[in-house]
Design a protein around this motif. Structure first.
Motif, short mmCIF file in Angstrom:
data_model
loop_
_atom_site.label_atom_id
_atom_site.label_comp_id
_atom_site.label_asym_id
_atom_site.label_seq_id
_atom_site.Cartn_x
_atom_site.Cartn_y
_atom_site.Cartn_z
N LYS A 83 -15.07 -5.16 -17.03
CA LYS A 83 -14.50 -5.94 -15.93
C LYS A 83 -13.76 -7.17 -16.44
O LYS A 83 -14.20 -7.81 -17.39
CB LYS A 83 -15.60 -6.34 -14.94
CG LYS A 83 -16.14 -5.17 -14.13
CD LYS A 83 -17.21 -5.61 -13.15
CE LYS A 83 -17.72 -4.43 -12.32
NZ LYS A 83 -18.79 -4.82 -11.39
N ASP A 84 -12.65 -7.51 -15.77
CA ASP A 84 -11.91 -8.71 -16.13
C ASP A 84 -12.49 -9.92 -15.40
O ASP A 84 -13.53 -9.81 -14.73
CB ASP A 84 -10.42 -8.53 -15.82
CG ASP A 84 -10.16 -8.22 -14.34
OD1 ASP A 84 -11.03 -8.54 -13.50
OD2 ASP A 84 -9.10 -7.65 -14.03
N ARG A 85 -11.83 -11.04 -15.51
CA ARG A 85 -12.35 -12.27 -14.88
C ARG A 85 -12.42 -12.16 -13.37
O ARG A 85 -13.21 -12.85 -12.72
CB ARG A 85 -11.48 -13.46 -15.29
CG ARG A 85 -11.58 -13.83 -16.76
CD ARG A 85 -10.76 -15.04 -17.08
NE ARG A 85 -10.89 -15.43 -18.48
CZ ARG A 85 -10.26 -16.46 -19.04
NH1 ARG A 85 -9.42 -17.20 -18.30
NH2 ARG A 85 -10.44 -16.74 -20.32
N GLY A 86 -11.59 -11.32 -12.80
CA GLY A 86 -11.61 -11.13 -11.35
C GLY A 86 -12.65 -10.13 -10.89
O GLY A 86 -12.74 -9.85 -9.69
N GLY A 87 -13.42 -9.57 -11.82
CA GLY A 87 -14.46 -8.62 -11.45
C GLY A 87 -13.98 -7.19 -11.29
O GLY A 87 -14.72 -6.33 -10.82
N LYS A 88 -12.72 -6.93 -11.68
CA LYS A 88 -12.18 -5.57 -11.56
C LYS A 88 -12.17 -4.89 -12.93
O LYS A 88 -12.01 -5.54 -13.96
CB LYS A 88 -10.76 -5.62 -11.00
CG LYS A 88 -10.69 -6.16 -9.57
CD LYS A 88 -9.25 -6.13 -9.06
CE LYS A 88 -9.18 -6.64 -7.63
NZ LYS A 88 -7.78 -6.63 -7.13
N LEU A 89 -12.33 -3.57 -12.91
CA LEU A 89 -12.29 -2.80 -14.15
C LEU A 89 -10.91 -2.90 -14.80
O LEU A 89 -9.89 -2.76 -14.11
CB LEU A 89 -12.63 -1.34 -13.89
CG LEU A 89 -14.07 -1.02 -13.48
CD1 LEU A 89 -14.19 0.44 -13.05
CD2 LEU A 89 -15.04 -1.30 -14.63
N ARG A 90 -10.88 -3.17 -16.08
CA ARG A 90 -9.61 -3.18 -16.80
C ARG A 90 -9.03 -1.77 -16.79
O ARG A 90 -9.68 -0.82 -17.21
CB ARG A 90 -9.81 -3.62 -18.25
CG ARG A 90 -10.08 -5.10 -18.42
CD ARG A 90 -10.26 -5.45 -19.89
NE ARG A 90 -10.31 -6.88 -20.10
CZ ARG A 90 -11.38 -7.64 -19.90
NH1 ARG A 90 -12.51 -7.07 -19.51
NH2 ARG A 90 -11.33 -8.94 -20.10
N PRO A 91 -7.79 -1.59 -16.34
CA PRO A 91 -7.25 -0.23 -16.24
C PRO A 91 -6.90 0.36 -17.60
O PRO A 91 -6.64 -0.36 -18.56
CB PRO A 91 -5.98 -0.44 -15.39
CG PRO A 91 -5.56 -1.84 -15.68
CD PRO A 91 -6.84 -2.62 -15.86
N VAL A 92 -6.91 1.67 -17.64
CA VAL A 92 -6.37 2.40 -18.79
C VAL A 92 -4.85 2.39 -18.64
O VAL A 92 -4.31 2.78 -17.61
CB VAL A 92 -6.91 3.84 -18.82
CG1 VAL A 92 -6.09 4.69 -19.80
CG2 VAL A 92 -8.38 3.86 -19.21
N ARG A 93 -4.18 1.93 -19.69
CA ARG A 93 -2.71 1.87 -19.65
C ARG A 93 -2.15 3.08 -20.41
O ARG A 93 -2.51 3.32 -21.56
CB ARG A 93 -2.21 0.57 -20.29
CG ARG A 93 -0.71 0.36 -20.16
CD ARG A 93 -0.30 -0.92 -20.87
NE ARG A 93 -0.89 -2.09 -20.26
CZ ARG A 93 -0.33 -2.76 -19.25
NH1 ARG A 93 0.83 -2.35 -18.75
NH2 ARG A 93 -0.93 -3.82 -18.76
N TRP A 94 -1.26 3.82 -19.73
CA TRP A 94 -0.67 4.99 -20.36
C TRP A 94 0.41 4.57 -21.35
O TRP A 94 1.25 3.72 -21.05
CB TRP A 94 -0.08 5.94 -19.32
CG TRP A 94 -1.11 6.45 -18.36
CD1 TRP A 94 -1.16 6.25 -17.02
CD2 TRP A 94 -2.26 7.25 -18.67
NE1 TRP A 94 -2.26 6.85 -16.46
CE2 TRP A 94 -2.95 7.48 -17.46
CE3 TRP A 94 -2.76 7.78 -19.85
CZ2 TRP A 94 -4.11 8.23 -17.40
CZ3 TRP A 94 -3.93 8.52 -19.79
CH2 TRP A 94 -4.59 8.74 -18.58
N SER A 95 0.38 5.19 -22.54
CA SER A 95 1.37 4.85 -23.57
C SER A 95 2.19 6.09 -23.92
O SER A 95 2.83 6.67 -23.04
CB SER A 95 0.68 4.26 -24.80
OG SER A 95 -0.33 5.14 -25.29
#
Length: 301
Positions: free
Chosen positions: A227-239
């Protein structure tokens, strides 16, 4: 009598005997007594382990002189264990060598193994990427396991690939190789968390099944770590697009921040059982490693 007891009931019986405040414990608590509650396990060290389980905060002892005779080896048990490790280091009964895609994977799994299952930690050995400046990556891991297999290394070896597109590509590239029986290849296991995880691509944010395309080691470090500072899961970024498997490669941003949060969780939760409940994805990963060399498992799992 013992067949009718559950383990908690057995513990309570022993504790009741101890609570009677006898100065000398005998009878049902004496392993050598015919009617002893401790006599069922035939191994002295199993009996000692049970005593420790009964009295976790008290000093316990057991007379083991019956195990020795005048002709016994004069070495201490510690010396005997060290000598045995050295003697059998080149044989399958030695430590299992776990090969990962890189330094961070090894650092994470080593820390988790010592925290979750400290009793198993000495059974595994990991590649030292830092000391010998070894490069990482899925394709390099694939080449490494082929080289070590070709050198006929006798230890059992487990090559552990990330559960992402790059890991799947390298894993599949080894499908036609005939590995010796002491080698296993494995992708990190699919998890429920990764089955519906936030992703970030050209179309914006969405939830997708990232097992097999965007589940690197970081997705096994627990929701709180991700989770980031906002409490949300860090997304998987497509490369980049991985042509051989027909998938995009997914990555997690701020990997070092995720690891530090995971490390803090290990320090905050001292109980291995609590850690296993709190971080089920990592527990699942470790359980998968433990099962790699079960009988009749194929080389590529």
């Amino acid at each position: 009598m013992l067949e009718k007891l559950t383990f908690p009931e057995w513990l309570q019986l022993i504790r009741d005997e101890v609570a009677s405040e006898r100065k000398s414990i005998g009878g049902r608590l004496n392993p050598w007594h015919f009617g002893s509650l401790l006599s069922a396990p035939g191994d002295i060290f199993t009996q000692l382990a049970l005593l420790i389980e009964v009295l976790p905060k008290a000093p316990v002892w057991m007379d083991c002189t019956a195990l020795y005779s005048e002709d016994d080896d004069p070495r201490t048990p510690q010396q005997m264990a060290r000598d045995e490790d050295a003697e059998y280091a080149d044989f399958p009964s030695g430590k299992i060598i776990v090969l990962t895609e890189g330094r961070s994977d090894t650092r994470i799994i080593t820390a988790a193994l010592h925290a979750f299952y400290p009793e198993y930690a000495d059974a595994y050995q990991f590649l030292d990427f830092e000391e010998f400046k070894i490069e990482g990556g899925a394709s390099l891991l694939a080449r490494m396991i082929k080289v070590l297999s070709g050198a006929r290394v006798q230890n059992r070896m487990l090559a552990l690939f990330d559960n992402d597109a790059a890991g799947a590509e390298a894993y599949r590239s080894l499908a036609g190789v005939r590995f010796p029986p002491n080698v296993r290849l494995m992708l990190l296991p699919d998890t429920k968390l990764a089955a519906r995880y936030p992703t970030l691509g050209p179309a914006g944010l969405s939830r997708m099944n990232v097992n097999g395309s965007g589940a690197p080691i970081e997705l096994y470090l627990g929701r709180s770590s991700l989770k980031d500072r906002g409490g949300k899961l860090r997304p998987v970024r497509w490369s980049q697009w991985i042509e051989n498997v027909g998938r995009y490669q997914g990555v997690i941003q701020d990997k070092e921040t995720v690891y530090r949060a995971f490390e803090a969780s290990l320090k905050e939760t001292r109980s291995p059982a609590s850690l296993r409940r709190r971080l089920p994805e990592m527990n699942q990963l470790l359980q998968t490693i433990f099962s790699a060399f079960q009988d009749r498992q194929p080389p590529i799992l």
